[in-house]
Design a protein around this motif. Structure first.
Motif, PDB file in Angstrom:
ATOM      1  N   ILE A  82      49.727 -25.971  22.889  1.00 27.04           N
ATOM      2  CA  ILE A  82      49.604 -24.655  24.059  1.00 27.04           C
ATOM      3  C   ILE A  82      48.436 -25.182  24.942  1.00 27.04           C
ATOM      4  O   ILE A  82      47.411 -25.241  24.289  1.00 27.04           O
ATOM      5  CB  ILE A  82      49.647 -23.616  23.134  1.00 27.04           C
ATOM      6  N   ASN A  83      48.827 -24.778  25.987  1.00 27.87           N
ATOM      7  CA  ASN A  83      47.717 -25.016  26.918  1.00 27.87           C
ATOM      8  C   ASN A  83      46.817 -23.815  27.353  1.00 27.87           C
ATOM      9  O   ASN A  83      45.761 -24.047  28.160  1.00 27.87           O
ATOM     10  CB  ASN A  83      48.129 -25.691  28.311  1.00 27.87           C
ATOM     11  N   HIS A  84      47.173 -22.566  27.075  1.00 28.90           N
ATOM     12  CA  HIS A  84      46.254 -21.455  27.257  1.00 28.90           C
ATOM     13  C   HIS A  84      44.854 -21.494  26.532  1.00 28.90           C
ATOM     14  O   HIS A  84      44.872 -21.689  25.531  1.00 28.90           O
ATOM     15  CB  HIS A  84      46.988 -20.140  26.757  1.00 28.90           C
ATOM     16  N   ALA A  90      40.521 -33.114  20.567  1.00 30.74           N
ATOM     17  CA  ALA A  90      41.547 -32.817  21.386  1.00 30.74           C
ATOM     18  C   ALA A  90      41.081 -31.984  22.656  1.00 30.74           C
ATOM     19  O   ALA A  90      41.704 -31.782  23.499  1.00 30.74           O
ATOM     20  CB  ALA A  90      42.921 -31.988  20.852  1.00 30.74           C
ATOM     21  N   ILE A  91      39.906 -31.499  22.493  1.00 30.15           N
ATOM     22  CA  ILE A  91      39.456 -30.515  23.832  1.00 30.15           C
ATOM     23  C   ILE A  91      38.941 -31.515  24.742  1.00 30.15           C
ATOM     24  O   ILE A  91      38.138 -32.675  24.486  1.00 30.15           O
ATOM     25  CB  ILE A  91      38.180 -29.903  23.237  1.00 30.15           C
ATOM     26  N   ARG A  92      39.347 -31.284  26.014  1.00 35.60           N
ATOM     27  CA  ARG A  92      39.080 -32.052  26.942  1.00 35.60           C
ATOM     28  C   ARG A  92      37.936 -31.381  28.091  1.00 35.60           C
ATOM     29  O   ARG A  92      37.516 -30.142  28.082  1.00 35.60           O
ATOM     30  CB  ARG A  92      40.236 -32.487  28.284  1.00 35.60           C
ATOM     31  N   GLN A 143      38.658 -28.268  30.178  1.00 35.02           N
ATOM     32  CA  GLN A 143      39.256 -26.731  29.241  1.00 35.02           C
ATOM     33  C   GLN A 143      38.516 -25.736  29.460  1.00 35.02           C
ATOM     34  O   GLN A 143      38.725 -25.051  28.597  1.00 35.02           O
ATOM     35  CB  GLN A 143      39.880 -27.382  27.953  1.00 35.02           C
ATOM     36  N   GLY A 144      37.314 -25.959  29.934  1.00 37.33           N
ATOM     37  CA  GLY A 144      36.529 -24.622  29.932  1.00 37.33           C
ATOM     38  C   GLY A 144      35.576 -24.570  28.877  1.00 37.33           C
ATOM     39  O   GLY A 144      35.506 -25.093  27.914  1.00 37.33           O
ATOM     40  N   SER A 171      33.957 -22.062  27.126  1.00 36.06           N
ATOM     41  CA  SER A 171      34.011 -21.546  25.842  1.00 36.06           C
ATOM     42  C   SER A 171      34.868 -22.323  24.796  1.00 36.06           C
ATOM     43  O   SER A 171      34.381 -22.344  23.424  1.00 36.06           O
ATOM     44  CB  SER A 171      34.739 -20.108  25.975  1.00 36.06           C
ATOM     45  N   LEU A 172      35.950 -22.944  25.222  1.00 32.06           N
ATOM     46  CA  LEU A 172      36.510 -23.773  24.317  1.00 32.06           C
ATOM     47  C   LEU A 172      35.753 -24.764  23.854  1.00 32.06           C
ATOM     48  O   LEU A 172      35.835 -25.245  22.467  1.00 32.06           O
ATOM     49  CB  LEU A 172      37.656 -24.550  25.190  1.00 32.06           C
ATOM     50  N   ILE A 173      34.956 -25.595  24.813  1.00 31.60           N
ATOM     51  CA  ILE A 173      34.387 -26.710  24.365  1.00 31.60           C
ATOM     52  C   ILE A 173      33.153 -26.293  23.397  1.00 31.60           C
ATOM     53  O   ILE A 173      32.803 -26.919  22.206  1.00 31.60           O
ATOM     54  CB  ILE A 173      33.533 -27.508  25.553  1.00 31.60           C
ATOM     55  N   ARG A 174      32.747 -24.924  23.721  1.00 30.56           N
ATOM     56  CA  ARG A 174      31.566 -24.457  22.752  1.00 30.56           C
ATOM     57  C   ARG A 174      32.129 -24.011  21.411  1.00 30.56           C
ATOM     58  O   ARG A 174      31.586 -24.660  20.433  1.00 30.56           O
ATOM     59  CB  ARG A 174      31.203 -23.140  23.416  1.00 30.56           C
ATOM     60  N   THR A 175      33.395 -23.616  21.285  1.00 35.80           N
ATOM     61  CA  THR A 175      33.834 -23.369  19.893  1.00 35.80           C
ATOM     62  C   THR A 175      34.040 -24.806  19.324  1.00 35.80           C
ATOM     63  O   THR A 175      33.458 -24.942  18.019  1.00 35.80           O
ATOM     64  CB  THR A 175      35.217 -22.497  20.131  1.00 35.80           C
ATOM     65  N   ALA A 176      34.632 -25.604  19.768  1.00 34.23           N
ATOM     66  CA  ALA A 176      35.201 -26.872  19.410  1.00 34.23           C
ATOM     67  C   ALA A 176      33.612 -27.472  18.748  1.00 34.23           C
ATOM     68  O   ALA A 176      33.803 -27.976  17.683  1.00 34.23           O
ATOM     69  CB  ALA A 176      35.693 -27.576  20.270  1.00 34.23           C
ATOM     70  N   PHE A 177      32.675 -27.202  19.472  1.00 37.29           N
ATOM     71  CA  PHE A 177      31.635 -28.061  19.217  1.00 37.29           C
ATOM     72  C   PHE A 177      30.817 -27.221  18.047  1.00 37.29           C
ATOM     73  O   PHE A 177      30.315 -27.837  17.244  1.00 37.29           O
ATOM     74  CB  PHE A 177      30.595 -27.791  20.409  1.00 37.29           C
TER      75      PHE A 177
END
Length: 1720
Positions: free
Chosen positions: A876-878, A913-915, A918-919, A921-927
């Motif tokens: 899902i891309n959201h 899978a985070i690019r 992708q913003g 906050s996403l990167i932050r959480t993945a991190f």
């Protein structure tokens, strides 16, 4: 009867009898002799019986006729007194049961006579009662006669008698029937032969009945006759009778003795044949009567219903139905139909009221209702009685609301007698409000379309306590209060529902239990035969159950429509919370019952009703409307009347407790919720909570309604799916009252509990629930498409809650649940999908943490099933969904990280899978997830995953979205490296194993093993991958990333480099480090100088980083420092590589180019790196490195502690002591000295570099425009601080030439000014005497040199004067700060903080050199004290230079920039002279000091008579202190110089004398101006000069005539001036009269007087031959003038005058012959 047959009782009886008889005979003595005789014979009779018989009582009974006779005769006299006495005596006999049947008959006859004569009526009744109740001797005719007697007395004129008789009749009737019961009990064990009944004879023979039964039969039959107004058969002699009394008696018999009628066919027959027809006949007027119909229409006048009869008939009917229903099925059908008819609207109010009461009595008997249902409703061609009763109640209630309004409420009120205080008007205007003492209380009531009916409390739950059926004393129909009938009907409905549901549920429960027992038996039965037997019993049971079930279903089907219609109407009309609660409870129990019986339509109808009640009126909710439409199609025919389902009326007078928005696509306006809606909602919740298992498809209804309510109330889902009151902002128009606010938490709590209880549902019900939620959710999703309004999240939240509580069986619902939630996650509405993701992730987390059986570690299939949706989310891309996915991963790691096992690749995959696009906050959480993995879970994952972790961490470093993440990922790489280091051996083993496997596979496939850095062992490759990642990051375009990566790279190499193979180091140095340095230097020098306005977003960039050039500068700094540190710590390792000196030169070259770059930061850092490599203490020589990395506990010669600390962002600190540094390397072994020669070359290379850096950087600029680059203080400080360390290594070859070079650099460095914006941070405040660190460093450098010279060879000691020169140059700075090229500097005092405007264009501030100069001066003094006699010091005229230098501050004195300077200069001068003068005298002949004397004389002169005046604010104490300094100087002259005049040049002595002379008269300069007077007189100083002068003038024989002349001339001038002053003073004093003279003149005269006294003292102390006569003459000449002053007015002058006059006494000699001066 023990009480009456005991001997005492018998004795007492006999006594009493004899007493009675005696009394009787006395009374009758005169009037009635026969009676008297009978009495007396009676006494004898009694005595005889008593004497002869042992059993006195039975004997008495046998002879009772005779015994009683006298008393009967007495009654016959009709004389009241006698009669009373006799009756009492007879009663006594009766109560002892000594009356025989015959006697009893006689007594009754006697009573009859009395009755006919109307005598002693109450006594009669009493006697009859005693007679009949004590025993059963009275039968048949006698009994009937006694009964008739009572009846006759009931109808007398006397009220009391009537009432007593009525009571007696009732009691007697009861006694008759009680005898039957006793008789039956007596014969119950004897089995009778049944007697054949001949045909169906009309009157059954009573001969078969036993005696008591027969009496009762006859009595009952006659009661029926009497009520029917026929003649009695048995009660002969009745004259009159009332129907009401008869009916009451019938009712009481039927009610009290039902068993008599049920056990004896004869009696049953009476019921059928006599009672029922009678009742039906008597009912006829009520049936025909129509209220309000005109009588003319019917031909014969209709008899009006009569309340007392009618009411009693209804009571009889109630009893008949209750007790004898089984006997009278057909008759009851008629009665019940009648009851139903009586409820019609055209019957009188009272009739309807009592009919409702009667029906209520039926409603509380569920078993009876069940029988009705079985007997009528379930039979074909029979009236549906049960249904009719319910419908009748319904239409009755409806009819009460639909009273035709005739303009006012009188139609209802008149019949009821107006129960509302204040009359109809108030009832109309303010229904239900009773004004009581100003406060308003609301009556519970129903209100519907303007009709207002109060609710009265009529009976307690489950009992039918009637009011009007009990009004046996009323003849006129009572007035029924308003609302009474409604209240009874309401309670009837409630009791009906309660009774039926309780009964059916109880039976259901039993059936279920039995069936469980049966199945348990069946399962456990071992043999064939018992199987068969069980099968039979089970089938019987099922038959029984089928029958029961049919009855239950019929009952429900018969009543539900009527109930629902009535309850819905009442619910809508109710204004009372308690009533509403009861109605809802009834609807709820019915819904639950229908559910249990599987009656879907009715179940849904009730649920719909509750749902509609919960929502605002006319609320558009499709689910409900469709259901209602189906229902409203049916109308129920109730006795020809059509009762429509009344739709709710909106204008209910309910308190509005909430206003909210409807849940619709286009919400129009707001809707209101009343407290009743909330009540209904709670009922709905309770229904779902307690009966969820039977809701089936109606979950849809319930949940849809709840969803809408929750929406209107503004409840929003919170953690775990529980709904919490939302924020007001969500629905701008949501208004909640405090009442509902306090309710909301409760409601949300119940809502949650409702879904919690789903864990107790069976699988099928659970699927119903989930399907309902999914379809609700789909609707909500449809509604939320295409707009970003707040969607309804009810369904999603509750799916989550349901999933959470059903974790124990999650597999059965996981797929539908997660499948649906994944769809929700893709919804375009953000709130919707956010909650979908919230639900899904919560479920996954809960699933993983749940304690499954078997556990997840054993059940990997389930684990992967649970984790799978997490992976699906990656499609899902959201971004918000991905964020939730990652947060979930994070929490899974936190809770389950240890047990992920096979799930690791999946989890790491989600992070990877985070690019970049992708913003943040996403990167932050993945991190964050990655961080967690690195900090906590590296040990738990297989080693092969480590490479992935490094890659993922590196990729986060290169993400350019969020800087902090890149930085932290570098930190992670450091942590990973740390982990590799700590667990090196384990990882290495694992990797080698893995490597072997891979190698094998590769060989089998015939391909080469493709792995980066292949030839190296796998563990080394892991390190190299790490360095490679960090290397890439070191030249990232973002400065912070470069910084962090650089630090980490160096720290890692520093801390863990020991694990690398020896050969690798060459590569690390040349390929990694120097390559990196080159790239960085290149980037730095070519970087853009354009200003960067701001960082990402709105971050302000500090001015020190606001260009790319400055940012690269920082990178350069770090890289250089890192390389230097590695050179420092790995010195031996690197030296053994063979090309160390080339490397050293390259490094020095880098340091030099950095130090000379035009950037303060880089240059300073370069010096720090320089320091770093110079502070090298030879580290431990490493032994040959073994092939495997060392065990971890081996002492590693690495600065692990400090490096790790500084590596992550702290700059390098200068270590303080060499010992400490050595300790830090390795505690175990001492340092080993290295090869000296090689080292020396390295050090001299370093000195050359240092000199180049120093001379380049301190050279003053040629031009001075704005952009001139001026080195910073910290840079210069660092530069100078390097020297001492460096000098230690090169001191053996350090020449004068080198010293010269050093001096230039030191002087240059100190002269450099500072930028004004830096000054507050570097400069102490002007008043503090503190050195800057640069100045300290300079002095330290000189100190190091001086100490080295001190212990050094002779050749070195010639450097002393050079050091003095250097220091003295610094001393001069105190008065004359140095220039730096052409640069204009401001004096520090003008650059105070307050005047420094931040960010103003930079201006340059000269330092406060005073403390520095003063410190230098102290050093000079110290050094001179040590070296004064040194040859070089003497030869190079150091003392003269010192004096020359000090002359400047001394001559400035008060004009010095700092007061401390001249004071220090004086004290230094004194110290230096005290050492230097002896040396100078020693070398007087050599002429080396000749030029010093005039210098010294000038210095004294300039100091003691400075041109500067003291500041105005100088205090007296200060002034005196300063004066004492002057005095000290004079003392020095008098002790150290003048005594040695012969060693000192003459002109010098002359200068000194002149100066002293000047000092002694200095203060009395001839013109005392206003200005001068403020310069306070230096009296002490003058005195000292004076004394010294005198001492040396007069005492010294060797004085030259010239000297004597000087002193004489001085004295003469002094005396002359004193004389003048005194004269002028006397003159002025005389002229001024009373006015005081000006202060200065007074002061002046005082001073002159003091000088005179001092002079005389001095002259006296001197040897007389040294003073010439002229001087004395002048002194004595003053005397007359002094005397003149005596008249002065000033006290101060007087005291001074006194002191001046006293010494003159010594001149008072008698005149003598003159002697020539000097010749005595």
């Amino acid at each position: 009867m023990a009480g009456t047959s005991s001997p005492e009782a018998v004795k007492k009886l006999l006594e009493n009898m004899q007493g009675d008889l005696r009394a009787l005979s006395l009374e009758c003595r005169k009037k009635f002799p026969p009676v008297k005789e009978a009495a007396e014979s009676g006494i004898i009779k009694v005595k005889t019986i008593a004497a002869r018989n042992s059993d006195v009582l039975s004997a008495l009974k046998e002879n009772s006729s005779e015994v009683v006779q006298p008393f009967l005769m007495g009654c016959g006299t009709k004389e009241p007194k006698i009669t009373q006495l006799c009756l009492a005596a007879i009663q006594r006999l009766m109560s002892h049961e000594v009356v025989s049947e015959v006697a009893a008959g006689n007594v009754i006859n006697m009573l009859w006579q009395l009755m006919e004569n109307s005598l002693e009526e109450l006594k009669l009744l009493q006697t009859v009662l005693v007679l009949l109740t004590t025993n059963t001797v009275v039968h048949d005719e006698a009994l009937s006669k006694a009964i008739v007697l009572c009846f006759r007395l009931h109808f007398t004129k006397d009220n009391i008698t009537n009432n007593t008789a009525a009571a007696t009749v009732r009691q007697v009737v009861t006694v008759v029937f009680e005898r039957v019961v006793a008789e039956d009990e007596h014969y119950k064990d004897i089995i009778e032969q049944p007697i054949g009944i001949q045909g169906n004879s009309n009157r059954r023979s009573v001969s078969t009945l036993k005696p008591c039964a027969k009496d009762a039969y006859m009595l009952f039959q006659d009661l029926c006759q009497l009520v029917n107004a026929d003649a009695p058969y048995w009660l002969v002699g009745m004259t009159e009778m009332t129907r009401t009394f008869g009916l009451e008696l019938l009712e009481s018999v039927l009610n009290d003795f039902p068993q008599v009628f049920l056990q004896h066919q004869e009696f049953s027959f009476l019921l059928k044949e006599r009672v029922c027809p009678l009742v039906i006949k008597l009912f006829s007027p009520n049936i025909k009567f129509r209220q309000g119909s005109s009588t003319s229409s019917s031909p014969a006048p209709v008899e009006k219903p009569y309340f007392p009869i009618c009411m009693r008939l209804l009571r009889v009917v109630s009893v008949l139905i209750k007790q004898f229903y089984s006997l009278l099925v057909t008759e009851c059908e008629i009665f019940l139909s009648l009851l139903v008819k009586f409820l019609d609207a055209d019957k009188p109010q009272w009739l309807r009221a009592v009919a409702v009461e009667s029906i209520h009595r039926l409603c509380v008997q569920p078993q009876l209702l069940r029988s009705f249902c079985q007997s009528y409703d379930m039979k074909q061609h029979s009236t549906k009685v049960f249904r009719d009763i319910v419908n009748a109640l319904g239409s009755f209630i409806q009819s009460l609301f639909l009273v035709p309004n005739t303009g006012n409420a009188s139609a209802a009120t008149n019949q009821t007698g107006g129960s509302v205080p204040g009359g109809t008007a108030s009832a109309q205007t303010n229904p239900g409000m009773l004004g009581m003492g100003g406060s308003v209380t609301v009556l519970p009531a129903f209100e519907y379309r303007g009709t207002w009916i109060p609710i009265l409390s009529v009976s307690t739950q489950g009992s039918a306590k009637a009011t009007y059926l009990e009004m046996l004393d009323k003849v006129e129909p009572p007035t029924i209060p308003e609302g009474y009938a409604m209240s009874v009907a309401f309670h009837s409905l409630l009791d009906l529902v309660r009774g039926i549901t309780n009964m059916i549920e109880e039976e259901l429960g039993q059936v279920e239990m039995e069936s469980q027992v049966t199945t348990a038996d069946t399962q456990s039965s071992p043999t064939q035969s018992s199987d068969l037997q069980d099968f039979n019993s089970a089938s019987d049971q099922t038959d029984k159950e089928t029958v029961s079930r049919a009855v239950w279903e019929e009952m429900v089907n018969a009543c539900w429509c009527g109930l629902l219609a009535a309850l819905s109407l009442l619910l809508d009309a109710s204004t009372d919370e308690a009533a509403t609660e009861n109605i809802l409870k009834a609807e709820l129990t019915m819904a639950a019952l229908c559910g249990k019986l599987g009656l879907v339509t009715s179940r849904d109808a009730f649920i719909t009703a509750i749902c509609k009640g919960s929502l605002p009126p006319h609320y558009a909710l499709t689910v409900l409307n469709t259901t209602t439409a189906a229902l409203s199609g049916k109308s129920y025919s109730i006795q020809g009347q059509n009762v429509q389902m009344i739709s709710p009326s909106s204008e209910s007078h309910q308190q509005v407790v909430a206003v909210g928005q409807p849940l619709a696509l286009q919400p129009q306006g707001t809707v209101m919720l009343t407290s009743k809606n909330i009540q209904c909602m709670r009922t709905l919740l309770s229904l779902a909570h307690c009966h969820g298992g039977v809701l089936g498809t109606s979950w849809q209804l319930v949940l849809a309604t709840l969803q809408h309510l929750v929406w209107i109330l503004g409840l929003k889902p919170g953690v775990g799916g529980a709904l919490k009151p939302g924020r007001a902002v969500e629905g701008p128009s949501t208004v909640l009252t405090t009442a509902v606010m306090t309710d909301l938490p409760v409601i949300s709590n119940i809502l949650s509990r409702l879904f919690e209880s789903s864990q107790y549902l069976d699988d099928v019900s659970l699927h119903h629930l989930i399907n309902a939620l999914c379809s609700l959710s789909l609707e909500a999703m449809d509604m939320a498409y295409g707009n970003n309004k707040e969607p309804s999240l009810f369904a999603v939240a509750k799916l989550l809650e349901t999933g959470l509580v059903n974790m124990h069986r999650i597999e059965i619902l996981w797929r539908p649940l997660t499948g649906h939630l994944l769809e929700v996650c893709q919804h375009p509405n953000s709130r919707m999908r956010e909650w979908g993701a919230e639900a899904l992730t919560s479920l996954i987390k809960a699933g993983l943490t749940f304690n499954h059986d078997p556990s997840l570690s054993q059940n990997q299939r389930l684990q992967l099933l649970l984790l799978n949706p997490l992976k699906e989310l990656s499609n899902i891309n959201h971004p918000d969904i991905r964020l939730k996915q990652l947060e979930c991963v994070l929490q899974i790691l936190q809770s389950q990280g240890d047990s992920l096992g096979p799930g690791w690749p999946l989890v790491l995959g989600v992070m990877g899978a985070i690019r970049s696009d992708q913003g943040e906050s996403l990167i932050r959480t993945a991190f964050q997830c990655l961080q967690l993995v690195v900090t906590d879970f590296l040990p738990t994952m297989p080693c092969t995953c480590l490479q992935i972790v490094v890659d993922v961490a590196g990729s986060f470093g290169l993400h350019n979205q969020e800087l902090n993440i890149s930085l932290t990922s570098i930190g992670l790489l450091w942590n990973i490296s740390d982990y590799f280091f700590q667990r090196g051996e384990i990882i290495e083993k694992d990797l080698n194993k893995e490597e072997a496997l891979l190698q094998k596979q590769a060989e089998e496939k015939g391909i080469a093993l493709n792995r980066p850095f292949h030839p190296a062992p796998p563990f080394d490759c892991l390190w190299l991958c790490l360095y490679a990642k960090l290397g890439e990051l070191c030249v990232d375009p973002r400065p912070a990333v470069r910084k962090s990566a650089g630090q980490t790279l160096f720290s890692t190499i520093g801390a863990h480099g020991t694990l690398l193979q020896h050969s690798t180091w060459h590569t690390v140095i040349w390929k990694v480090l120097f390559h990196l340095l080159d790239r960085v230097r290149e980037s730095s020098t070519t970087a853009d100088k354009e200003k960067i306005e701001s960082g990402g977003g709105n971050i302000l960039i500090h001015h020190s980083r606001d260009t790319a050039e400055k940012q690269w500068a920082e990178t350069w700094v770090l890289t250089l420092a890192g390389v230097a540190r590695i050179f420092n710590t790995r010195r031996y390792l690197l030296q053994s590589l063979g090309d160390f000196s080339q490397a050293w030169d390259v490094l020095l070259d880098h340091i030099q180019s950095a130090a000379l770059s035009k950037n303060n930061e880089v240059s300073l850092a370069a010096l720090k790196s320089f320091q770093e490599i110079l502070q090298i203490v030879s580290p431990v020589r490493e032994t040959e490195k073994p092939d495997t990395p060392p065990a971890i506990n081996m002492p590693v010669p690495v600065l692990i502690g400090t490096v790790t600390a500084t590596g992550l962002g702290r700059s390098f600190m200068r270590t303080d002591s060499i010992g400490e540094r050595i300790g830090r390397y390795n505690v175990a072994e001492p340092p080993v000295i290295t090869d000296e020669i090689e080292d020396l070359n390295l050090w001299w290379a370093a000195w050359n570099s240092w000199f180049r850096i120093g001379s380049e950087s301190t050279k003053p600029p040629v031009s001075c425009d704005k952009m001139t680059f001026i080195p910073s203080q910290p840079f210069l400080t660092a530069l100078i601080q390097i020297f001492p360390a460096l000098y230690q290594h090169i001191k053996t070859g350090f020449s004068m030439d080198d010293l010269q070079k050093l001096g230039v650099i030191l002087h240059g460095a100190v002269s450099v000014p500072i930028s004004s914006d830096a000054s507050p941070f570097i400069l102490p405040s002007y008043t503090e005497a503190v050195l800057t660190s640069l100045q300290e460093a300079v002095l330290t450098a000189l100190d190091v040199l001086q100490k080295a010279i001190c212990v050094g060879s002779e050749s070195m000691q010639i450097m002393y004067p050079a050091i003095f020169d250097q220091l003295l140059a610094f001393v001069e700075f105190s008065c004359k700060p140095p220039q730096y090229g052409q640069l204009e500097t401001k004096h520090i005092a003008n650059a105070k903080y307050n005047q420094i405007q931040l960010f103003a264009p930079a201006e340059w501030v000269a330092l406060n050199y005073v403390p520095f100069a003063e410190r230098s001066l102290e050093v000079v003094v110290d050094l001179y004290q040590k070296t004064a006699c040194h040859k070089a010091v003497v030869n190079e005229r150091v003392l003269q230079n010192i004096i020359k230098t000090l002359r400047m501050p001394l001559s400035l004195k008060y004009a010095c920039p700092s007061e401390s300077t001249w004071k220090l200069a004086v004290s230094s001068l004194l110290k230096v002279l005290s050492i230097g003068l002896p040396v100078a005298r020693q070398h007087a002949s050599s002429g080396k000091f000749d030029s010093m004397w005039p210098e010294l004389a000038n210095t004294f002169e300039n100091f003691l008579f400075a041109k500067s005046s003291p500041p105005d604010n100088l205090s007296i104490q200060e002034f005196q202190r300063n004066e004492s300094i002057d005095v000290e100087v004079v003392q020095l002259i008098s002790t150290e110089i003048l005594p040695y005049a012969n060693f000192i040049p003459k002109e010098f002595v002359g200068q000194i004398m002149t100066m002293l002379n000047k000092g002694s008269i200095h203060s009395q300069s001839s013109s005392f101006t206003e200005a001068e007077i403020d310069i306070r007189m230096r009296e002490e100083f003058s005195k000292m000069c004076f004394e010294t002068l005198l001492q040396f003038s007069f005492s010294n024989k060797v004085t030259t005539p010239q000297e004597g002349y000087i002193s004489r001339m001085a004295l003469s001038v002094l005396l002359k001036r004193s004389q003048d002053v005194l004269y002028r003073y006397i003159e002025d004093e005389r002229l001024s009269g009373k006015c005081p003279l000006p202060r200065q003149q007074v002061t002046e005269i005082i001073f002159v007087l003091k000088a005179v006294s001092t002079l005389i003292d001095s002259l006296k102390k001197t040897q007389p031959e040294n003073v010439d006569a002229n001087t004395w003459a002048q002194v004595i000449a003053l005397y007359p003038t002094l005397v003149e002053c005596i008249t002065c007015s000033s006290s101060e002058v007087c005291s001074a005058l006194k002191e001046a006059l006293v010494p003159f006494k010594d001149f008072m000699h008698p005149p003598a012959s003159k002697v020539q001066n000097g010749e005595s």
